[in-house]
Motif scaffolding. Structure first.
Motif, PDB file in Angstrom:
ATOM      1  N   LEU A 129      -7.156  -7.083   3.622  1.00  0.00           N
ATOM      2  CA  LEU A 129      -6.264  -6.611   3.219  1.00  0.00           C
ATOM      3  C   LEU A 129      -5.825  -5.345   4.196  1.00  0.00           C
ATOM      4  O   LEU A 129      -4.434  -5.490   4.249  1.00  0.00           O
ATOM      5  CB  LEU A 129      -6.492  -5.716   1.821  1.00  0.00           C
ATOM      6  N   ILE A 130      -6.569  -4.786   4.933  1.00  0.00           N
ATOM      7  CA  ILE A 130      -6.230  -3.925   6.044  1.00  0.00           C
ATOM      8  C   ILE A 130      -5.458  -4.569   6.963  1.00  0.00           C
ATOM      9  O   ILE A 130      -4.374  -4.237   7.455  1.00  0.00           O
ATOM     10  CB  ILE A 130      -7.268  -3.132   6.668  1.00  0.00           C
ATOM     11  N   LEU A 131      -5.767  -6.101   7.341  1.00  0.00           N
ATOM     12  CA  LEU A 131      -5.307  -6.674   8.478  1.00  0.00           C
ATOM     13  C   LEU A 131      -3.871  -7.119   8.067  1.00  0.00           C
ATOM     14  O   LEU A 131      -2.981  -7.304   8.862  1.00  0.00           O
ATOM     15  CB  LEU A 131      -6.232  -7.890   8.755  1.00  0.00           C
ATOM     16  N   LEU A 132      -3.769  -7.445   6.738  1.00  0.00           N
ATOM     17  CA  LEU A 132      -2.326  -7.949   6.173  1.00  0.00           C
ATOM     18  C   LEU A 132      -1.420  -7.036   6.102  1.00  0.00           C
ATOM     19  O   LEU A 132      -0.235  -6.768   6.765  1.00  0.00           O
ATOM     20  CB  LEU A 132      -2.776  -8.304   4.703  1.00  0.00           C
ATOM     21  N   ILE A 133      -1.849  -5.775   5.859  1.00  0.00           N
ATOM     22  CA  ILE A 133      -0.960  -4.424   5.937  1.00  0.00           C
ATOM     23  C   ILE A 133      -0.542  -4.223   7.349  1.00  0.00           C
ATOM     24  O   ILE A 133       0.558  -3.964   7.857  1.00  0.00           O
ATOM     25  CB  ILE A 133      -1.347  -3.058   5.217  1.00  0.00           C
ATOM     26  N   VAL A 134      -1.579  -4.291   8.383  1.00  0.00           N
ATOM     27  CA  VAL A 134      -1.194  -4.073   9.768  1.00  0.00           C
ATOM     28  C   VAL A 134      -0.181  -5.003  10.229  1.00  0.00           C
ATOM     29  O   VAL A 134       0.683  -4.784  10.955  1.00  0.00           O
ATOM     30  CB  VAL A 134      -2.637  -3.973  10.468  1.00  0.00           C
ATOM     31  N   SER A 135      -0.288  -6.380  10.021  1.00  0.00           N
ATOM     32  CA  SER A 135       0.281  -7.300  10.440  1.00  0.00           C
ATOM     33  C   SER A 135       1.706  -7.172   9.768  1.00  0.00           C
ATOM     34  O   SER A 135       2.664  -7.237  10.842  1.00  0.00           O
ATOM     35  CB  SER A 135       0.027  -8.604  10.101  1.00  0.00           C
ATOM     36  N   VAL A 136       1.941  -6.997   8.543  1.00  0.00           N
ATOM     37  CA  VAL A 136       3.385  -6.570   8.038  1.00  0.00           C
ATOM     38  C   VAL A 136       3.951  -5.430   8.773  1.00  0.00           C
ATOM     39  O   VAL A 136       5.183  -5.485   9.116  1.00  0.00           O
ATOM     40  CB  VAL A 136       3.244  -6.460   6.516  1.00  0.00           C
ATOM     41  N   LEU A 137       3.263  -4.473   8.889  1.00  0.00           N
ATOM     42  CA  LEU A 137       3.901  -3.089   9.382  1.00  0.00           C
ATOM     43  C   LEU A 137       4.073  -3.404  10.786  1.00  0.00           C
ATOM     44  O   LEU A 137       5.251  -2.863  11.303  1.00  0.00           O
ATOM     45  CB  LEU A 137       2.914  -1.962   9.010  1.00  0.00           C
TER      46      LEU A 137
ATOM     47  N   PHE B 265      -2.601 -16.594   5.618  1.00  0.00           N
ATOM     48  CA  PHE B 265      -4.128 -16.749   5.957  1.00  0.00           C
ATOM     49  C   PHE B 265      -4.819 -15.466   5.394  1.00  0.00           C
ATOM     50  O   PHE B 265      -5.650 -15.785   4.734  1.00  0.00           O
ATOM     51  CB  PHE B 265      -4.138 -16.536   7.503  1.00  0.00           C
ATOM     52  N   TYR B 266      -4.572 -14.173   5.661  1.00  0.00           N
ATOM     53  CA  TYR B 266      -5.011 -13.298   4.866  1.00  0.00           C
ATOM     54  C   TYR B 266      -4.999 -13.085   3.337  1.00  0.00           C
ATOM     55  O   TYR B 266      -5.931 -12.754   2.730  1.00  0.00           O
ATOM     56  CB  TYR B 266      -4.416 -11.584   5.396  1.00  0.00           C
ATOM     57  N   LEU B 267      -3.899 -13.748   2.740  1.00  0.00           N
ATOM     58  CA  LEU B 267      -3.627 -13.819   1.430  1.00  0.00           C
ATOM     59  C   LEU B 267      -4.616 -14.774   0.806  1.00  0.00           C
ATOM     60  O   LEU B 267      -5.356 -14.513  -0.228  1.00  0.00           O
ATOM     61  CB  LEU B 267      -2.226 -14.286   0.829  1.00  0.00           C
ATOM     62  N   LEU B 268      -4.976 -15.874   1.450  1.00  0.00           N
ATOM     63  CA  LEU B 268      -5.946 -16.942   1.225  1.00  0.00           C
ATOM     64  C   LEU B 268      -7.227 -16.277   1.144  1.00  0.00           C
ATOM     65  O   LEU B 268      -8.047 -16.630   0.107  1.00  0.00           O
ATOM     66  CB  LEU B 268      -5.514 -18.056   1.905  1.00  0.00           C
ATOM     67  N   LEU B 269      -7.694 -15.453   2.158  1.00  0.00           N
ATOM     68  CA  LEU B 269      -8.737 -14.815   2.299  1.00  0.00           C
ATOM     69  C   LEU B 269      -9.227 -13.961   0.974  1.00  0.00           C
ATOM     70  O   LEU B 269     -10.271 -13.736   0.339  1.00  0.00           O
ATOM     71  CB  LEU B 269      -8.953 -13.999   3.691  1.00  0.00           C
ATOM     72  N   LEU B 270      -8.062 -13.129   0.745  1.00  0.00           N
ATOM     73  CA  LEU B 270      -8.175 -12.312  -0.435  1.00  0.00           C
ATOM     74  C   LEU B 270      -8.292 -12.994  -2.201  1.00  0.00           C
ATOM     75  O   LEU B 270      -8.962 -12.827  -2.808  1.00  0.00           O
ATOM     76  CB  LEU B 270      -7.118 -11.215  -0.558  1.00  0.00           C
ATOM     77  N   PHE B 271      -7.383 -13.941  -1.846  1.00  0.00           N
ATOM     78  CA  PHE B 271      -7.227 -14.540  -3.329  1.00  0.00           C
ATOM     79  C   PHE B 271      -8.294 -15.411  -3.533  1.00  0.00           C
ATOM     80  O   PHE B 271      -8.603 -15.431  -4.901  1.00  0.00           O
ATOM     81  CB  PHE B 271      -5.878 -15.446  -3.419  1.00  0.00           C
ATOM     82  N   PHE B 272      -8.901 -16.127  -2.778  1.00  0.00           N
ATOM     83  CA  PHE B 272      -9.902 -16.881  -2.811  1.00  0.00           C
ATOM     84  C   PHE B 272     -11.274 -16.152  -2.659  1.00  0.00           C
ATOM     85  O   PHE B 272     -12.363 -16.859  -2.702  1.00  0.00           O
ATOM     86  CB  PHE B 272     -10.146 -18.181  -2.101  1.00  0.00           C
TER      87      PHE B 272
ATOM     88  N   LEU C 219      -7.400  -9.338  -5.884  1.00  0.00           N
ATOM     89  CA  LEU C 219      -7.627  -9.483  -4.760  1.00  0.00           C
ATOM     90  C   LEU C 219      -9.103  -9.706  -4.419  1.00  0.00           C
ATOM     91  O   LEU C 219      -9.555  -9.826  -3.166  1.00  0.00           O
ATOM     92  CB  LEU C 219      -6.934  -8.371  -3.719  1.00  0.00           C
ATOM     93  N   ASN C 220      -9.870  -9.689  -5.336  1.00  0.00           N
ATOM     94  CA  ASN C 220     -11.305  -9.625  -4.977  1.00  0.00           C
ATOM     95  C   ASN C 220     -11.991  -8.488  -4.286  1.00  0.00           C
ATOM     96  O   ASN C 220     -12.925  -8.733  -3.281  1.00  0.00           O
ATOM     97  CB  ASN C 220     -11.855 -11.232  -4.471  1.00  0.00           C
ATOM     98  N   VAL C 221     -11.248  -7.164  -4.098  1.00  0.00           N
ATOM     99  CA  VAL C 221     -11.750  -6.167  -3.557  1.00  0.00           C
ATOM    100  C   VAL C 221     -11.994  -5.129  -4.866  1.00  0.00           C
ATOM    101  O   VAL C 221     -11.055  -4.646  -5.320  1.00  0.00           O
ATOM    102  CB  VAL C 221     -10.742  -5.670  -2.736  1.00  0.00           C
ATOM    103  N   SER C 222     -13.173  -4.778  -4.665  1.00  0.00           N
ATOM    104  CA  SER C 222     -13.597  -3.707  -5.598  1.00  0.00           C
ATOM    105  C   SER C 222     -13.676  -2.246  -5.007  1.00  0.00           C
ATOM    106  O   SER C 222     -13.352  -1.327  -5.814  1.00  0.00           O
ATOM    107  CB  SER C 222     -15.253  -3.931  -6.053  1.00  0.00           C
ATOM    108  N   SER C 223     -13.478  -2.164  -3.590  1.00  0.00           N
ATOM    109  CA  SER C 223     -13.568  -0.736  -3.049  1.00  0.00           C
ATOM    110  C   SER C 223     -13.012  -0.892  -1.675  1.00  0.00           C
ATOM    111  O   SER C 223     -13.578  -1.888  -0.878  1.00  0.00           O
ATOM    112  CB  SER C 223     -14.836  -0.212  -3.403  1.00  0.00           C
ATOM    113  N   MET C 224     -12.504   0.409  -1.059  1.00  0.00           N
ATOM    114  CA  MET C 224     -12.299   0.114   0.245  1.00  0.00           C
ATOM    115  C   MET C 224     -13.657   0.450   1.169  1.00  0.00           C
ATOM    116  O   MET C 224     -13.330   0.081   2.256  1.00  0.00           O
ATOM    117  CB  MET C 224     -11.261   1.492   0.624  1.00  0.00           C
TER     118      MET C 224
END
Length: 418
Positions: A334-342, A76-83, A321-326
């Protein structure tokens, strides 16, 4: 590149799910070791043939759905980022108004609503499954009501977190993770304080226990344990579930002793007293505070790793990932994806700590009540009503169990008798 990565993830997901299915349904079925056959641990001694079949089926399906959902959340988070969906939400919010807090409100609402829609089929499947196997007694209307209340609470929490998080990121790109951790401490304590009196009553009705003789017995036990409490509360969970439970919740003046009405209906007084002794152990041995301290230490480490990983990923793969800056809200998936994996990766550790704490509470309850018979029968009934496996597969125990298995709990109670 995006298509290739997405396809690779989906292929890996399918392989993972196939492995989990084979593991749960054919390889490690959670059978009782031969030496325990015919003992109080053996479910054949306290479950009917029908209950045995339902227990195995329900446990396997529920565990399978858990392992199905975790990688699905990553997808789900990857789809948000890739698209670039997060980027679109952010752009729309910025075009709507200039006020930052409204940007945050609109962005988090869109994200929460999309997540709600995406995961709704899985939630409905879980609800239908619990109805089919007699765990849930809740009507669809009431279930949807709770789901919507939970949606608004989750959105409000997400709005507060995102507002504070991105304010800190924009103020300090290097140390935002540390400042976020500092803010998390009073916020977590505040949530614990208000939960019994504000959040929990949104879902259920709480009232003083009707059985005053039982209340007096529980309060005497609480007094022996040094727990300040004037009342025991009953909650009308029978409208939603057949599950049995009791807990001591809250901190300070808002602490409460709570019993499910299902527990009062299905267990004997001795069994109820044993359960309450177990819950009181968490208060007496300061498990709530130790748990909070452990959570905050783990959170500090996770925040540091998240900050380092997120920055590196944005610098190297930001365009992909369509992210230019934090500093941009579009980085939040992306933060949610990392949180979920960790969180998933560290869950065996946190669950092991939780199982140790629950084991301590069982021992305390056995010492306080000196009633091993009530302990054994309580664990058997808990397993019977919840249709949970007495001896779950090891991967299920590592990743799902915050309590010792019923085999371990019953065996410990039997050994305590000796």
């Amino acid at each position: 590149m995006r298509r290739k990565l997405l396809l690779s993830f989906i292929v890996g997901y399918v392989i993972f799910i196939a492995f989990i299915y084979f593991y749960l349904f054919y390889f490690d079925t959670g059978a009782i070791p031969a030496e325990f056959k015919g003992s109080s641990v053996d479910p054949e001694t306290f479950l009917t043939a029908e209950e045995l079949v339902k227990s195995e089926e329900y446990s396997k399906i529920r565990n399978f759905l858990f392992f199905l959902e975790v990688p699905l959340e990553w997808l789900f988070y990857l789809l948000l980022l890739f698209f670039g969906i997060g980027k679109l939400f952010e752009k729309w919010a910025e075009q709507t108004t200039r006020m930052k807090f409204v940007h945050n409100a609109l962005f988090t609402f869109c994200l929460s609503f999309l997540s709600f829609v995406f995961f709704y089929p899985l939630k409905f499947l879980r609800y239908s499954l619990s109805k089919k196997y007699g765990i849930s007694t809740q009507s669809f209307h009431d279930w949807m009501r709770d789901l919507l209340i939970n949606f608004w609470l989750d959105w409000l929490l997400l709005f507060i977190v995102v507002s504070a998080l991105y304010w800190l990121i924009r103020k300090s790109e290097k140390r935002w993770w540390l400042y976020t951790w500092f803010l998390a401490i009073p916020f977590a304590v505040f949530l614990m304080f208000i939960q019994p009196v504000i959040i929990d009553p949104l879902f259920n009705d709480f009232y003083e226990i009707k059985n005053k003789e039982l209340e007096e017995r529980i309060l005497m036990l609480a007094d022996t344990a040094g727990i300040p409490s004037e009342h025991v509360y009953e909650v009308n969970m029978s409208e939603k579930t057949n599950a049995l439970n009791a807990y001591v919740t809250g901190i300070g003046t808002n602490s409460r002793i709570v019993l499910y009405d299902t527990t009062l209906e299905r267990l004997s007084e001795d069994e109820i007293v044993f359960i309450m002794a177990h819950e009181m152990a968490h208060y007496v041995e300061k498990h709530i505070y130790f748990g909070m301290a452990g959570y905050l230490v783990l959170l500090l480490g996770l925040m540091f790793i998240i900050a380092k990983l997120a920055n590196k990923i944005v610098n190297k793969y930001g365009r992909l990932l369509n992210v230019s800056s934090m500093k941009k809200l579009s980085s939040f998936p992306l933060i949610l994806l990392i949180v979920s994996v960790l969180t998933f990766a560290t869950s065996p550790i946190s669950n092991a700590v939780s199982r140790h704490i629950e084991m301590r509470a069982d021992i305390y309850a056995l010492q306080l009540t000196n009633d091993q018979e009530a302990a054994v029968s309580t664990f058997q009934k808990l397993s019977q009503v919840s249709l949970s496996q007495v001896n779950p597969p090891i991967l299920v125990k590592w990743f799902r169990y915050g309590h010792p298995t019923m085999l371990e709990r019953i065996q410990r109670a039997e050994q305590f008798r000796d």
